[in-house]
Design a protein around this motif. Structure first.
Motif, PDB file in Angstrom:
ATOM      1  N   TYR A  53      77.749 114.804   3.746  1.00  0.00           N
ATOM      2  CA  TYR A  53      77.006 115.644   2.796  1.00  0.00           C
ATOM      3  C   TYR A  53      76.008 116.540   3.519  1.00  0.00           C
ATOM      4  O   TYR A  53      75.747 117.680   3.106  1.00  0.00           O
ATOM      5  N   GLU A  67      75.976 110.896  -0.277  1.00  0.00           N
ATOM      6  CA  GLU A  67      77.088 110.181  -0.897  1.00  0.00           C
ATOM      7  C   GLU A  67      76.638 108.779  -1.282  1.00  0.00           C
ATOM      8  O   GLU A  67      75.577 108.315  -0.852  1.00  0.00           O
ATOM      9  N   LYS A  68      77.465 108.081  -2.060  1.00  0.00           N
ATOM     10  CA  LYS A  68      77.161 106.703  -2.422  1.00  0.00           C
ATOM     11  C   LYS A  68      77.118 105.854  -1.149  1.00  0.00           C
ATOM     12  O   LYS A  68      77.751 106.166  -0.149  1.00  0.00           O
ATOM     13  N   ILE A  69      76.381 104.752  -1.236  1.00  0.00           N
ATOM     14  CA  ILE A  69      76.099 103.956  -0.043  1.00  0.00           C
ATOM     15  C   ILE A  69      77.357 103.446   0.642  1.00  0.00           C
ATOM     16  O   ILE A  69      77.419 103.379   1.869  1.00  0.00           O
ATOM     17  N   ASP A  70      78.408 103.106  -0.115  1.00  0.00           N
ATOM     18  CA  ASP A  70      79.627 102.595   0.519  1.00  0.00           C
ATOM     19  C   ASP A  70      80.312 103.664   1.369  1.00  0.00           C
ATOM     20  O   ASP A  70      80.884 103.364   2.423  1.00  0.00           O
ATOM     21  N   LYS A  71      80.220 104.919   0.939  1.00  0.00           N
ATOM     22  CA  LYS A  71      80.802 106.011   1.722  1.00  0.00           C
ATOM     23  C   LYS A  71      79.984 106.266   2.987  1.00  0.00           C
ATOM     24  O   LYS A  71      80.537 106.590   4.042  1.00  0.00           O
TER      25      LYS A  71
END
Length: 211
Positions: A53, A67-71
């Motif tokens: 990002y 991005e979301k934490i898993d990404k």
């Protein structure tokens, strides 16, 4: 997967540290660049990188949320895998704030010796009940958290109450905020706190090089 990295090489290097940036400023921020130079002077090669990002933000000039934490975790792990074969010294990971948090989430599964975090976001400012510490209670690999005493993401008094794993050491910087900066009235300078942060990092890494 596209990687964006910046290497600050050290002469006679004893270790390599991969550093991830915070949520709002990338690998070329003043803090990231300054820390890389200071650590390289202490025989630690620093590799900085941007999450996807942030790469888009840099290219477009438009702000984007992380991005979301898993990404973020997946990208950090892929970054480690991509660099592993070219790193000949003990490898450590870490980062500033959000990037540091991501490093702690992948620490136990990553092929690295330990992690260093500058300003861990224990909770969002003003929301001390929303803790981000569950995984830190069971962490097995070495982690050094270098925190400003009055960091609104986790003050010295707050952190003292958290049941953190015995593998975690915390170093508090005098009167430092989330950026590690003290107030002028404290008599401490930002350079003082940066020097302390570097010293703590070098001591931690040297202690765990042969673990």
């Amino acid at each position: 997967m596209t990687f964006s990295t910046q290497i600050t090489p050290a002469e006679n290097e004893v270790a390599t540290l991969i550093l991830a940036h915070g949520a709002g400023a990338g690998m070329h921020s003043d803090f990231m660049a300054d820390m890389a130079i200071r650590l390289a002077e202490q025989k630690i090669t620093v590799i900085r990188f941007d999450f996807p990002y942030m790469q888009i933000m840099t290219e477009t000039g438009k702000r984007r949320p992380p991005e979301k934490i898993d990404k973020l975790e997946a990208h950090y792990l892929a970054q480690i895998d991509a660099l592993r074969s070219s790193v000949s010294t003990p490898l450590f990971i870490g980062g500033k704030s959000m990037g540091g948090r991501v490093s702690t989430l992948i620490l136990d599964q990553a092929d690295v010796a330990g992690s260093v975090v500058y300003g861990y976001p224990f909770h969002p400012p003003g929301k001390p009940e929303k803790l981000r510490t569950a995984h830190l209670e069971a962490l097995s690999k070495p982690l050094c958290i270098i925190q400003g005493e009055r960091d609104t993401f986790g003050t010295k008094g707050e952190v003292a109450q958290y049941p953190l794993s015995s593998s975690i050491e915390t170093v508090f910087l005098q009167d430092g905020d989330h950026s590690l900066k003290p107030r002028k009235a404290s008599g401490i300078t930002f350079d003082d706190n940066m020097a302390t942060a570097v010293s703590a990092t070098v001591t931690f890494i040297n202690r765990h090089i042969h673990d």
